[in-house]
Design a protein around this motif. Structure first.
Motif, PDB file in Angstrom:
ATOM      1  N   UNK A 143       0.603  -1.139  -0.040  1.00  0.00           N
ATOM      2  CA  UNK A 143      -0.109   0.049   0.131  1.00  0.00           C
ATOM      3  C   UNK A 143       0.745   1.163  -0.124  1.00  0.00           C
ATOM      4  N   UNK A 144       0.559   2.355   0.934  1.00  0.00           N
ATOM      5  CA  UNK A 144       1.024   3.699   0.854  1.00  0.00           C
ATOM      6  C   UNK A 144       2.585   3.521   1.391  1.00  0.00           C
ATOM      7  N   UNK A 145       2.998   3.023   2.500  1.00  0.00           N
ATOM      8  CA  UNK A 145       4.251   2.814   2.768  1.00  0.00           C
ATOM      9  C   UNK A 145       5.183   1.718   2.168  1.00  0.00           C
ATOM     10  N   UNK A 146       5.391   2.010   0.919  1.00  0.00           N
ATOM     11  CA  UNK A 146       6.186   0.918   0.130  1.00  0.00           C
ATOM     12  C   UNK A 146       7.420   0.781   0.847  1.00  0.00           C
ATOM     13  N   UNK A 147       8.269   1.667   1.020  1.00  0.00           N
ATOM     14  CA  UNK A 147       9.619   1.393   1.840  1.00  0.00           C
ATOM     15  C   UNK A 147       9.554   0.588   3.093  1.00  0.00           C
ATOM     16  N   UNK A 148       8.459   0.542   4.044  1.00  0.00           N
ATOM     17  CA  UNK A 148       8.312  -0.099   5.051  1.00  0.00           C
ATOM     18  C   UNK A 148       7.842  -1.823   4.696  1.00  0.00           C
ATOM     19  N   UNK A 149       6.869  -1.692   3.679  1.00  0.00           N
ATOM     20  CA  UNK A 149       6.125  -2.817   3.406  1.00  0.00           C
ATOM     21  C   UNK A 149       6.845  -3.783   2.628  1.00  0.00           C
ATOM     22  N   UNK A 150       7.533  -3.309   1.624  1.00  0.00           N
ATOM     23  CA  UNK A 150       8.292  -4.155   0.513  1.00  0.00           C
ATOM     24  C   UNK A 150       9.727  -3.370   0.321  1.00  0.00           C
ATOM     25  N   UNK A 151      10.719  -3.757   1.680  1.00  0.00           N
ATOM     26  CA  UNK A 151      11.852  -2.820   1.765  1.00  0.00           C
ATOM     27  C   UNK A 151      12.905  -3.119   0.519  1.00  0.00           C
ATOM     28  N   UNK A 152      12.955  -4.390   0.311  1.00  0.00           N
ATOM     29  CA  UNK A 152      13.892  -4.913  -0.531  1.00  0.00           C
ATOM     30  C   UNK A 152      13.530  -4.426  -1.951  1.00  0.00           C
ATOM     31  N   UNK A 153      12.403  -4.294  -2.423  1.00  0.00           N
ATOM     32  CA  UNK A 153      12.039  -3.895  -3.746  1.00  0.00           C
ATOM     33  C   UNK A 153      12.378  -2.636  -3.828  1.00  0.00           C
ATOM     34  N   UNK A 154      11.844  -1.782  -2.640  1.00  0.00           N
ATOM     35  CA  UNK A 154      11.898  -0.178  -2.654  1.00  0.00           C
ATOM     36  C   UNK A 154      13.740  -0.216  -2.917  1.00  0.00           C
ATOM     37  N   UNK A 155      14.566  -0.767  -2.227  1.00  0.00           N
ATOM     38  CA  UNK A 155      15.625  -0.324  -2.229  1.00  0.00           C
ATOM     39  C   UNK A 155      16.470  -0.542  -3.641  1.00  0.00           C
ATOM     40  N   UNK A 156      15.884  -1.658  -4.263  1.00  0.00           N
ATOM     41  CA  UNK A 156      16.227  -2.015  -5.673  1.00  0.00           C
ATOM     42  C   UNK A 156      15.962  -0.875  -6.652  1.00  0.00           C
ATOM     43  N   UNK A 157      14.828  -0.300  -6.315  1.00  0.00           N
ATOM     44  CA  UNK A 157      14.504   0.738  -7.255  1.00  0.00           C
ATOM     45  C   UNK A 157      15.287   2.052  -7.247  1.00  0.00           C
ATOM     46  N   UNK A 158      15.607   2.410  -5.963  1.00  0.00           N
ATOM     47  CA  UNK A 158      16.199   3.578  -5.327  1.00  0.00           C
ATOM     48  C   UNK A 158      17.612   3.291  -5.986  1.00  0.00           C
TER      49      UNK A 158
END
Length: 275
Positions: free
Chosen positions: A253-268
């Motif tokens: 949902x809204x808090x991507x960096x907390x809910x899907x941390x590894x995916x978020x880090x990969x995108x960043x």
């Protein structure tokens, strides 16, 4: 004083508490948290970038240790000027801005109103504000009611109600994640949060939709698949600025960096190294 270390070191500049990590000679990345967040929210993200980027994470006005500031700081422009003063002290001319929710709105504001200081935008669940005057007025009224609750000594109940919103339903499914989130949020001063809500809420900030075509930097807008509102907002932003890329992360949902941390880090990481 600028410190370089593996973990962000607390500092104060222009009234805003912040931490830095890395070599100031490396490309700079500025992290802007959401409402009720703080600089420490980015600790894991910053550690992932250690050795390649100079990271600056800030407590925005009314959050963390950035409290007791002049009233003008608790506005979008006031917060932007405080952040720019901070970057000046750190001798950072241009930074890639990474913003979540409220921090994403501030990142957009900085990029549009102070474009010479922005090298790129990585937005998470962010919007350019509300472009309808009636909707803005209604949002200000709703935020005022929330601010009064914050000042009324009901912080624990306020937090429970806040994270009961449909926006955060995917986060709330993980009981341990919700517990940790509530624990961190309680570290804030509710009276200071009320000031932030009044001055930096979506209904108080200027609408930036018409300014989006003037962006001239790489932009990635990230949203969670289950946060349909912000998925729609990111697509609408892209229609106004075709240079923007969007990414929808499945199952969160809204808090991507907390809910899907590894995916978020990969995108960043991909955005920082290829943009």
């Amino acid at each position: 004083m600028t410190r370089t270390s593996r973990e962000a070191a607390p500092e104060a500049a222009a009234g805003l508490n912040h931490g830095t990590s890395g070599d100031p000679a490396d490309p700079a990345v500025l992290f802007l948290h959401g409402f009720m967040g703080r600089a420490d929210d980015w600790r894991r993200t910053v550690s992932k970038l250690d050795g390649r980027f100079f990271c600056v994470a800030v407590d925005l006005p009314g959050h963390g240790a950035s409290t007791g500031l002049p009233p003008s700081r608790y506005t979008m422009e006031g917060a932007a000027l405080g952040v720019l003063d901070l970057l000046d002290e750190a001798r950072v001319r241009r930074a890639t801005l990474v913003g979540y929710s409220m921090g994403g709105r501030l990142a957009l504001y900085l990029a549009l109103r102070h474009p010479d200081r922005c090298a790129g935008l990585f937005l998470e669940s962010a919007s350019p504000g509300l472009d309808d005057a009636v909707e803005r007025a209604a949002r200000r009224a709703a935020d005022e009611m929330k601010a009064v609750r914050l000042e009324g000594g009901e912080f624990g109940e306020f937090l429970r109600d806040w994270y009961s919103q449909p926006l955060f339903a995917p986060l709330a499914r993980d009981g341990e994640l919700l517990r940790r989130t509530l624990e961190r949020r309680r570290e804030n001063d509710p009276n200071e949060l009320a000031k932030s809500l009044r001055g930096m809420g979506t209904g108080s900030q200027p609408a930036l939709w018409e300014e989006l075509p003037s962006l001239r930097v790489p932009v990635l807008a990230v949203s969670g698949e289950l946060d349909e509102k912000f998925v729609g907002i990111s697509h609408r932003m892209k229609a106004l600025y075709p240079g923007m890329r969007t990414a929808v992360v499945p199952g969160v949902g809204h808090n991507v960096h907390a809910e899907a941390t590894e995916t978020y880090l990969s995108l960043l990481e991909d955005f920082l190294t290829t943009s």
